[in-house]
Scaffold this motif. Structure first.
Motif, PDB file in Angstrom:
ATOM      1  N   THR A  36     -44.675  24.625 -32.270  1.00  0.00           N
ATOM      2  CA  THR A  36     -45.535  24.508 -31.089  1.00  0.00           C
ATOM      3  C   THR A  36     -44.830  25.228 -29.948  1.00  0.00           C
ATOM      4  OG1 THR A  36     -44.536  22.459 -30.252  1.00  0.00           O
ATOM      5  CG2 THR A  36     -46.427  22.221 -31.751  1.00  0.00           C
ATOM      6  N   HIS A  39     -41.062  24.150 -28.525  1.00  0.00           N
ATOM      7  CA  HIS A  39     -40.237  23.537 -29.573  1.00  0.00           C
ATOM      8  C   HIS A  39     -38.786  23.970 -29.368  1.00  0.00           C
ATOM      9  CE1 HIS A  39     -39.538  23.453 -34.268  1.00  0.00           C
ATOM     10  NE2 HIS A  39     -38.709  22.622 -33.630  1.00  0.00           N
ATOM     11  N   ASN A  76     -42.719  14.878 -30.337  1.00  0.00           N
ATOM     12  CA  ASN A  76     -42.032  14.266 -31.459  1.00  0.00           C
ATOM     13  C   ASN A  76     -40.564  14.654 -31.332  1.00  0.00           C
ATOM     14  OD1 ASN A  76     -44.866  15.150 -33.141  1.00  0.00           O
ATOM     15  ND2 ASN A  76     -44.139  13.054 -33.316  1.00  0.00           N
ATOM     16  N   ARG A  99     -46.207  18.041 -27.934  1.00  0.00           N
ATOM     17  CA  ARG A  99     -47.506  17.821 -28.551  1.00  0.00           C
ATOM     18  C   ARG A  99     -48.600  17.794 -27.500  1.00  0.00           C
ATOM     19  NH1 ARG A  99     -47.153  16.074 -33.896  1.00  0.00           N
ATOM     20  NH2 ARG A  99     -49.307  16.793 -33.833  1.00  0.00           N
ATOM     21  N   ASP A 103     -53.777  19.326 -31.153  1.00  0.00           N
ATOM     22  CA  ASP A 103     -52.997  20.483 -31.619  1.00  0.00           C
ATOM     23  C   ASP A 103     -52.994  20.614 -33.138  1.00  0.00           C
ATOM     24  OD1 ASP A 103     -51.035  18.670 -32.541  1.00  0.00           O
ATOM     25  OD2 ASP A 103     -49.646  19.116 -30.917  1.00  0.00           O
TER      26      ASP A 103
END
Length: 117
Positions: A36, A39, A76, A99, A103
């Motif tokens: 994503t 990240h 996460n 997130r 997504d």
């Protein structure tokens, strides 16, 4: 330091990395293949094979990851221990995966991964 370990080479400055943040003993970098936008990987300088070794190093690395995660509305924070758990580099690292609603990024244990057959 393990000379064969890519993360050891990164923290030693012997391999390139897109550094996001540094603490004295931990570094955060952008992975080569982010899942994503935003990240990052949080990696201790100490070579620790996984989260099950040297709990103090794991705790310190998690504290740094928590600082980054606190800046995000949703994320996460994930680490793996062992090949069966999808660990591909034998050096402790935590993924901070931002997130957003919709997504559609599945996790291995979510319903998105399991289809009725």
């Amino acid at each position: 330091m393990d000379a064969a370990c890519v993360f050891c080479r990164i923290v030693a400055g012997r391999a390139p990395a897109d550094v996001v943040r540094e603490w004295g003993d931990v570094i955060a970098i952008r992975p080569l293949h982010p899942v994503t936008p935003g990240h990052v990987l949080v990696i201790p300088h100490t070579h620790v094979p996984d989260v099950g070794e040297l709990p103090g190093v794991s705790a310190r690395t998690m504290a740094c990851a928590a600082e980054l995660a606190a800046e995000l509305p949703a994320a996460n924070v994930i680490t793996s221990k062992g090949h069966a758990a999808t660990q591909t580099v034998a050096h402790l690292h935590l993924h901070i995966v931002p997130r957003t609603a919709g997504d559609d990024l599945p996790l291995p244990w979510t319903s998105q991964q399991h289809t009725a057959g």
